[in-house]
Write an enzyme that holds these catalytic residues in place. Structure first.
Site, PDB file in Angstrom:
ATOM      1  N   ASP A  14       0.850  -1.189   0.000  1.00  0.00           N
ATOM      2  CA  ASP A  14       0.000   0.000   0.000  1.00  0.00           C
ATOM      3  C   ASP A  14       0.885   1.238   0.000  1.00  0.00           C
ATOM      4  OD1 ASP A  14      -2.191   1.690   0.250  1.00  0.00           O
ATOM      5  OD2 ASP A  14      -2.213   1.565   2.436  1.00  0.00           O
TER       6      ASP A  14
ATOM      7  N   ASP B 262       0.508   5.119   0.191  1.00  0.00           N
ATOM      8  CA  ASP B 262      -0.540   6.089   0.502  1.00  0.00           C
ATOM      9  C   ASP B 262       0.059   7.455   0.804  1.00  0.00           C
ATOM     10  OD1 ASP B 262      -3.653   5.864   1.266  1.00  0.00           O
ATOM     11  OD2 ASP B 262      -2.668   7.433   2.455  1.00  0.00           O
TER      12      ASP B 262
ATOM     13  N   ASP C  93       3.311   1.427   3.656  1.00  0.00           N
ATOM     14  CA  ASP C  93       2.711   1.122   4.952  1.00  0.00           C
ATOM     15  C   ASP C  93       3.098  -0.305   5.345  1.00  0.00           C
ATOM     16  OD1 ASP C  93       1.128   0.483   7.085  1.00  0.00           O
ATOM     17  OD2 ASP C  93      -0.690   1.409   6.287  1.00  0.00           O
TER      18      ASP C  93
END
Ligand SMILES: [Zn+2]
Ligand SMILES: [Zn+2]
Length: 385
Positions: free
Chosen positions: A99, A101, A289
């Protein structure tokens, strides 16, 4: 965090989300070994429903159209018994997921388009608040509308991740799926058998490597003791991985014992060399992450589903350079207009059109209303055609 949403806004989004799934249900494709996956949903009331199973894509689609969840998730893991409690599911492997982000990139422009919203009364502030100044609630939700620079930085980070996975881990392009999350990030999934059975600890080691953690002069064969530093060129050399990146970045000409020695001396010794490595590790290390990748029981947003935080779709990006989230991920047709009232004056663009909205009531296309209401920045007033 459970986010309160008023009934009118909820009814509006439910109607539009249902319409989306009617028209675009084909975007939801069955995951590999669907019957071994756990499915989960978030409702518009903020409830999480987990441990469901669907053996056929048709039954999943029927469930979605009947229940209209705000978010749809599917496990990255394969289980013998997907509906059982976590400890009894009998884990059979999990796709490796990443991920990227905005929250992890900490970009300087974030302040320009980040909002703090009271989830109790809906008051919006552009300044960081921990307490609502209207109703004194402490339930504050952070929301952001990524700008052009944000999206480009996310794409760059995603490309860096792909390069690491291909060059350092030998993962083949055809085993990678890159998608826009529908809100403020990109997801990368690795469907490659030799990574399937890795436990959480091994995945954590991979994340640490990608983030450039624990890199030191020792990683390059430079050791330090009371007598000073000593160099022992690693047998495998500097031709790949982090060693190659560091040597290239420092522009160390030809890596021999002598050259490296001269270089470190010129730099000011072991400590300066170490500081420089730390700097490079931070600069080139990926901002991802770690929790997402190390969680081998995660339910992960499904491709083709709507993101309840934005009303945009999570979709696969076949051409990352050309991908424009505010256009390519917005599937609402602007065949009708609705009236909305803004919680804060705002300028933004969607589907190639610029909008400047003040706090009075505005008549806007459906795509604008769905996006801003999902972002908790506007309220529906009434529907007009
Ligand atoms: Zn409030
Ligand atoms: Zn930005």
């Amino acid at each position: 965090m459970k986010i309160e949403i008023n009934t009118k806004n909820k009814d509006f989004l439910v109607t539009l989300f249902k319409e989306y799934y009617f028209k675009n249900i084909g975007l939801l494709s069955p995951p590999i070994q669907m019957h071994n996956r756990e499915f989960g949903f978030m409702t518009f009331d903020g409830r999480v429903i987990r441990h469901l199973t669907f053996s056929k894509i048709g039954s999943l689609k029927a469930y979605i159209i009947q229940n209209v969840p705000s978010d749809i998730f599917c496990s990255n893991a394969y289980y013998q018994f997907p509906t059982f409690p976590i400890n009894e599911k009998r884990w059979r492997g999990a796709d490796m997921i990443f991920d990227i982000d905005l929250n992890d990139l900490t970009l300087p422009c974030a302040n320009e388009h980040t909002f703090y919203i009271c989830s109790n009364c809906g008051v919006v502030s552009r300044d960081l608040i921990n307490l609502c100044h209207e109703c004194h609630s402490t339930k504050i939700l952070k929301n952001t509308i990524p700008c052009f620079r944000c999206i480009n930085s996310l794409k760059k980070e995603t490309k860096n991740l792909i390069e690491f996975l291909k060059k350092d881990f030998g993962i083949q392009e055809q085993n990678l799926e890159i998608s826009f999350s529908g809100n403020t990030g990109f997801h990368v999934v690795v469907f490659q058998n030799n990574y399937l059975l890795l436990d959480s600890k091994s995945r954590s080691d991979i994340v640490g490597y990608l983030m450039g953690k624990n890199l030191s002069p020792e990683s390059l064969g430079v050791r330090n003791d009371k007598r000073g530093y000593r160099i022992k060129i690693p047998l495998s050399g500097y031709s790949y991985g982090w060693r190659k990146r560091i040597v290239q970045k420092m522009k160390i000409p030809e890596v021999s014992n002598d050259q490296l020695n001269k270089f470190i001396k010129k730099m000011g010794g072991y400590q300066s060399f170490k500081n420089e490595i730390d700097k490079i590790a931070y600069e080139l290390g990926l901002k991802i992450d770690p929790q997402v990748t190390t969680d081998i029981h995660r339910i992960f947003r499904m491709v083709g589903s709507l993101n309840g935080k934005s009303g945009l779709s999570k979709i696969v990006c076949n051409d990352l350079d050309k991908f424009d989230p505010m256009n390519d991920s917005c599937f609402f047709e602007d065949d009708r207009n609705v009236d909305i009232s803004m919680n804060i004056p705002l300028k933004f663009s969607i589907k190639g059109k610029k909008y400047t909205l003040d706090k009075s009531i505005s008549t806007v296309p459906i795509s604008v209303a769905v996006f801003l209401i999902s972002k908790r920045l506007a309220n529906i007033v009434n529907s007009s055609s």
